[in-house]
Design an enzyme around this catalytic site. Structure first.
Site, PDB file in Angstrom:
ATOM      1  N   LYS A   9      37.135 -28.645  -3.535  1.00  9.35           N
ATOM      2  CA  LYS A   9      37.361 -29.977  -4.860  1.00  9.35           C
ATOM      3  C   LYS A   9      36.585 -28.932  -6.318  1.00  9.35           C
ATOM      4  O   LYS A   9      35.655 -28.566  -6.079  1.00  9.35           O
ATOM      5  CB  LYS A   9      37.252 -30.571  -4.860  1.00  9.35           C
ATOM      6  CG  LYS A   9      38.792 -31.358  -3.425  1.00  9.35           C
ATOM      7  CD  LYS A   9      38.436 -33.031  -3.722  1.00  9.35           C
ATOM      8  CE  LYS A   9      40.068 -33.206  -2.543  1.00  9.35           C
ATOM      9  NZ  LYS A   9      39.809 -34.187  -2.425  1.00  9.35           N
ATOM     10  N   TYR A  49      50.283 -33.017  -3.141  1.00  8.61           N
ATOM     11  CA  TYR A  49      49.408 -34.277  -3.149  1.00  8.61           C
ATOM     12  C   TYR A  49      51.139 -35.135  -2.909  1.00  8.61           C
ATOM     13  O   TYR A  49      50.843 -36.154  -3.421  1.00  8.61           O
ATOM     14  CB  TYR A  49      48.379 -35.482  -3.422  1.00  8.61           C
ATOM     15  CG  TYR A  49      46.948 -34.171  -3.601  1.00  8.61           C
ATOM     16  CD1 TYR A  49      46.278 -34.381  -2.575  1.00  8.61           C
ATOM     17  CD2 TYR A  49      46.059 -33.123  -4.694  1.00  8.61           C
ATOM     18  CE1 TYR A  49      45.208 -34.298  -2.372  1.00  8.61           C
ATOM     19  CE2 TYR A  49      44.888 -32.684  -3.862  1.00  8.61           C
ATOM     20  CZ  TYR A  49      43.946 -32.790  -2.827  1.00  8.61           C
ATOM     21  OH  TYR A  49      42.716 -32.679  -3.096  1.00  8.61           O
ATOM     22  N   ARG A  85      38.530 -31.382   9.694  1.00 10.29           N
ATOM     23  CA  ARG A  85      38.968 -32.160   9.638  1.00 10.29           C
ATOM     24  C   ARG A  85      37.506 -32.956  10.026  1.00 10.29           C
ATOM     25  O   ARG A  85      36.515 -33.631   9.535  1.00 10.29           O
ATOM     26  CB  ARG A  85      39.679 -33.143   9.990  1.00 10.29           C
ATOM     27  CG  ARG A  85      41.128 -32.987   9.327  1.00 10.29           C
ATOM     28  CD  ARG A  85      41.154 -33.229   8.234  1.00 10.29           C
ATOM     29  NE  ARG A  85      41.391 -34.521   8.498  1.00 10.29           N
ATOM     30  CZ  ARG A  85      41.810 -35.347   6.863  1.00 10.29           C
ATOM     31  NH1 ARG A  85      42.280 -34.648   5.447  1.00 10.29           N
ATOM     32  NH2 ARG A  85      42.496 -36.983   7.052  1.00 10.29           N
ATOM     33  N   THR A  91      37.784 -39.740   4.592  1.00  7.47           N
ATOM     34  CA  THR A  91      37.491 -39.709   3.042  1.00  7.47           C
ATOM     35  C   THR A  91      37.249 -40.250   2.258  1.00  7.47           C
ATOM     36  O   THR A  91      36.753 -40.012   0.896  1.00  7.47           O
ATOM     37  CB  THR A  91      39.497 -40.686   3.297  1.00  7.47           C
ATOM     38  OG1 THR A  91      40.156 -39.901   3.613  1.00  7.47           O
ATOM     39  CG2 THR A  91      39.564 -40.208   1.555  1.00  7.47           C
ATOM     40  N   ARG A 102      30.825 -33.790   3.644  1.00 11.73           N
ATOM     41  CA  ARG A 102      30.469 -35.645   2.539  1.00 11.73           C
ATOM     42  C   ARG A 102      30.117 -36.832   2.605  1.00 11.73           C
ATOM     43  O   ARG A 102      29.723 -36.882   1.864  1.00 11.73           O
ATOM     44  CB  ARG A 102      32.395 -35.987   2.922  1.00 11.73           C
ATOM     45  CG  ARG A 102      33.722 -35.518   1.728  1.00 11.73           C
ATOM     46  CD  ARG A 102      35.093 -35.590   2.731  1.00 11.73           C
ATOM     47  NE  ARG A 102      36.300 -35.573   1.691  1.00 11.73           N
ATOM     48  CZ  ARG A 102      37.434 -35.604   2.172  1.00 11.73           C
ATOM     49  NH1 ARG A 102      37.752 -36.288   2.833  1.00 11.73           N
ATOM     50  NH2 ARG A 102      38.365 -34.990   1.536  1.00 11.73           N
ATOM     51  N   ASN A 112      35.312 -36.119  -3.645  1.00  9.14           N
ATOM     52  CA  ASN A 112      34.230 -36.162  -2.342  1.00  9.14           C
ATOM     53  C   ASN A 112      34.672 -34.494  -1.858  1.00  9.14           C
ATOM     54  O   ASN A 112      34.275 -34.630  -0.801  1.00  9.14           O
ATOM     55  CB  ASN A 112      35.871 -36.574  -1.744  1.00  9.14           C
ATOM     56  CG  ASN A 112      36.730 -36.982  -2.091  1.00  9.14           C
ATOM     57  OD1 ASN A 112      37.346 -35.568  -2.088  1.00  9.14           O
ATOM     58  ND2 ASN A 112      37.554 -37.589  -0.380  1.00  9.14           N
ATOM     59  N   HIS A 115      39.230 -30.374   1.096  1.00 16.50           N
ATOM     60  CA  HIS A 115      40.512 -31.338   1.117  1.00 16.50           C
ATOM     61  C   HIS A 115      40.597 -30.831   2.308  1.00 16.50           C
ATOM     62  O   HIS A 115      39.846 -29.027   2.451  1.00 16.50           O
ATOM     63  CB  HIS A 115      41.321 -31.141  -0.011  1.00 16.50           C
ATOM     64  CG  HIS A 115      42.671 -31.104   0.995  1.00 16.50           C
ATOM     65  ND1 HIS A 115      43.148 -31.911   0.790  1.00 16.50           N
ATOM     66  CD2 HIS A 115      43.648 -29.535   1.457  1.00 16.50           C
ATOM     67  CE1 HIS A 115      44.726 -31.941   1.712  1.00 16.50           C
ATOM     68  NE2 HIS A 115      44.425 -30.151   2.001  1.00 16.50           N
ATOM     69  N   GLU A 126      50.870 -27.257   3.472  1.00 18.13           N
ATOM     70  CA  GLU A 126      49.906 -26.094   2.482  1.00 18.13           C
ATOM     71  C   GLU A 126      49.741 -24.892   2.065  1.00 18.13           C
ATOM     72  O   GLU A 126      49.857 -24.289   0.944  1.00 18.13           O
ATOM     73  CB  GLU A 126      48.451 -27.102   2.539  1.00 18.13           C
ATOM     74  CG  GLU A 126      48.918 -28.929   2.934  1.00 18.13           C
ATOM     75  CD  GLU A 126      48.077 -29.759   2.511  1.00 18.13           C
ATOM     76  OE1 GLU A 126      46.576 -29.203   3.241  1.00 18.13           O
ATOM     77  OE2 GLU A 126      47.646 -30.247   2.824  1.00 18.13           O
TER      78      GLU A 126
HETATM   79  P1  IDP Z   1      41.357 -37.109   2.745  1.00 19.97           P
HETATM   80  O1  IDP Z   1      41.438 -36.139   1.523  1.00 19.97           O
HETATM   81  O2  IDP Z   1      40.327 -37.458   3.620  1.00 19.97           O
HETATM   82  O3  IDP Z   1      42.617 -36.225   3.363  1.00 19.97           O
HETATM   83  P2  IDP Z   1      43.872 -38.590   1.614  1.00 19.97           P
HETATM   84  O4  IDP Z   1      43.974 -40.069   1.879  1.00 19.97           O
HETATM   85  O5  IDP Z   1      44.869 -37.726   1.782  1.00 19.97           O
HETATM   86  O6  IDP Z   1      42.026 -38.246   2.168  1.00 19.97           O
HETATM   87  O7  IDP Z   1      43.513 -38.564   0.169  1.00 19.97           O
HETATM   88  C1  IDP Z   1      43.467 -37.684  -0.806  1.00 19.97           C
HETATM   89  C2  IDP Z   1      42.642 -37.749  -2.014  1.00 19.97           C
HETATM   90  O8  IDP Z   1      41.956 -39.262  -3.021  1.00 19.97           O
HETATM   91  C3  IDP Z   1      41.665 -37.847  -1.511  1.00 19.97           C
HETATM   92  O9  IDP Z   1      40.197 -36.903  -0.655  1.00 19.97           O
HETATM   93  C4  IDP Z   1      40.621 -38.132  -2.354  1.00 19.97           C
HETATM   94  O10 IDP Z   1      40.507 -37.505  -3.411  1.00 19.97           O
HETATM   95  C5  IDP Z   1      41.846 -38.641  -3.144  1.00 19.97           C
HETATM   96  N1  IDP Z   1      42.035 -40.618  -3.358  1.00 19.97           N
HETATM   97  C6  IDP Z   1      42.509 -41.777  -1.410  1.00 19.97           C
HETATM   98  N2  IDP Z   1      42.063 -42.667  -1.529  1.00 19.97           N
HETATM   99  C7  IDP Z   1      41.512 -42.711  -3.153  1.00 19.97           C
HETATM  100  C8  IDP Z   1      40.951 -44.237  -3.866  1.00 19.97           C
HETATM  101  O11 IDP Z   1      41.179 -45.090  -3.215  1.00 19.97           O
HETATM  102  N3  IDP Z   1      40.855 -43.941  -4.719  1.00 19.97           N
HETATM  103  C9  IDP Z   1      40.207 -43.195  -5.387  1.00 19.97           C
HETATM  104  N4  IDP Z   1      40.981 -41.318  -4.864  1.00 19.97           N
HETATM  105  C10 IDP Z   1      41.437 -41.880  -3.953  1.00 19.97           C
HETATM  106 MG    MG Z   2      44.848 -35.701   2.795  1.00 20.06          MG
END
Ligand code: IDP
Ligand code: MG
Length: 149
Positions: A9, A49, A85, A91, A102, A112, A115, A126
């Site tokens: 990212k 997304y 993963r 996350t 992370r 974070n 992705h 994707e």
């Molecule tokens: P992942 O990246 O571990 O698959 P997802 O739940 O798919 O997690 O969320 C996608 C991305 O959205 C996360 O990596 C993060 O950058 C952002 N995100 C998810 N939940 C939150 C939140 O509660 N606040 C701010 N950003 C979030």
């Molecule tokens: Mg995700």
């Protein structure tokens, strides 16, 4: 062999962490089959997304992901989706185990650094979203004979 989509990212790119992350996947034994540095257009961010479009954090996520270039990759190997993963970690970096990307390089869920696809179906979607068939290189690592049973 499975394939997965991985993206450093904008914060990870700006902090000079591309090499560190690529190195971890290489050392694990995975094979890099495509890569590109690019500032993502809005449209592709929405598609990437799509399951989060209605979430309260989506506007800030979109702003974050388009704030600078990202480094897009496709990695290949046995159980690549699951393995990547696990290397990426939870996350929320506050909950990500030390030793994960992370867990080692981030503090905030909204920054974070990386992705990775969450399932083989997501990976397929994707990869097709960001790369063409011609972008995906076919070759062998010299150590594959000893990496696999
Ligand atoms: P992942 O990246 O571990 O698959 P997802 O739940 O798919 O997690 O969320 C996608 C991305 O959205 C996360 O990596 C993060 O950058 C952002 N995100 C998810 N939940 C939150 C939140 O509660 N606040 C701010 N950003 C979030
Ligand atoms: Mg995700």
């Amino acid at each position: 062999m499975d394939r997965t989509f991985v993206m450093v990212k904008p914060d990870g790119v700006a902090r000079g962490l591309i090499g560190e992350m690529v190195s971890r996947f290489e050392k694990k034994g995975l094979r890099l089959v495509a890569a590109r540095l690019e500032k993502l257009p809005e449209k592709r961010v929405m598609e990437q997304y799509r399951e989060h479009l209605e979430k309260p954090f989506f506007p800030s996520l979109r702003h974050y992901i388009t704030s600078g270039p990202v480094f897009l990759m496709v990695w290949e190997g046995k159980s690549a989706v699951t393995v990547v993963r696990a290397l990426v970690g939870a996350t929320n970096p506050a909950e990500a185990a030390p030793g994960t990307i992370r867990g080692d390089f981030a503090l905030d869920i909204g920054r974070n650094v990386i992705h990775a696809s969450d399932s083989p179906e997501s990976a397929k979607r994707e990869i097709a979203l960001h790369f063409t068939q011609e972008d995906l290189c076919s070759y062998k690592r010299v150590d594959e004979a000893v990496l696999y049973e």
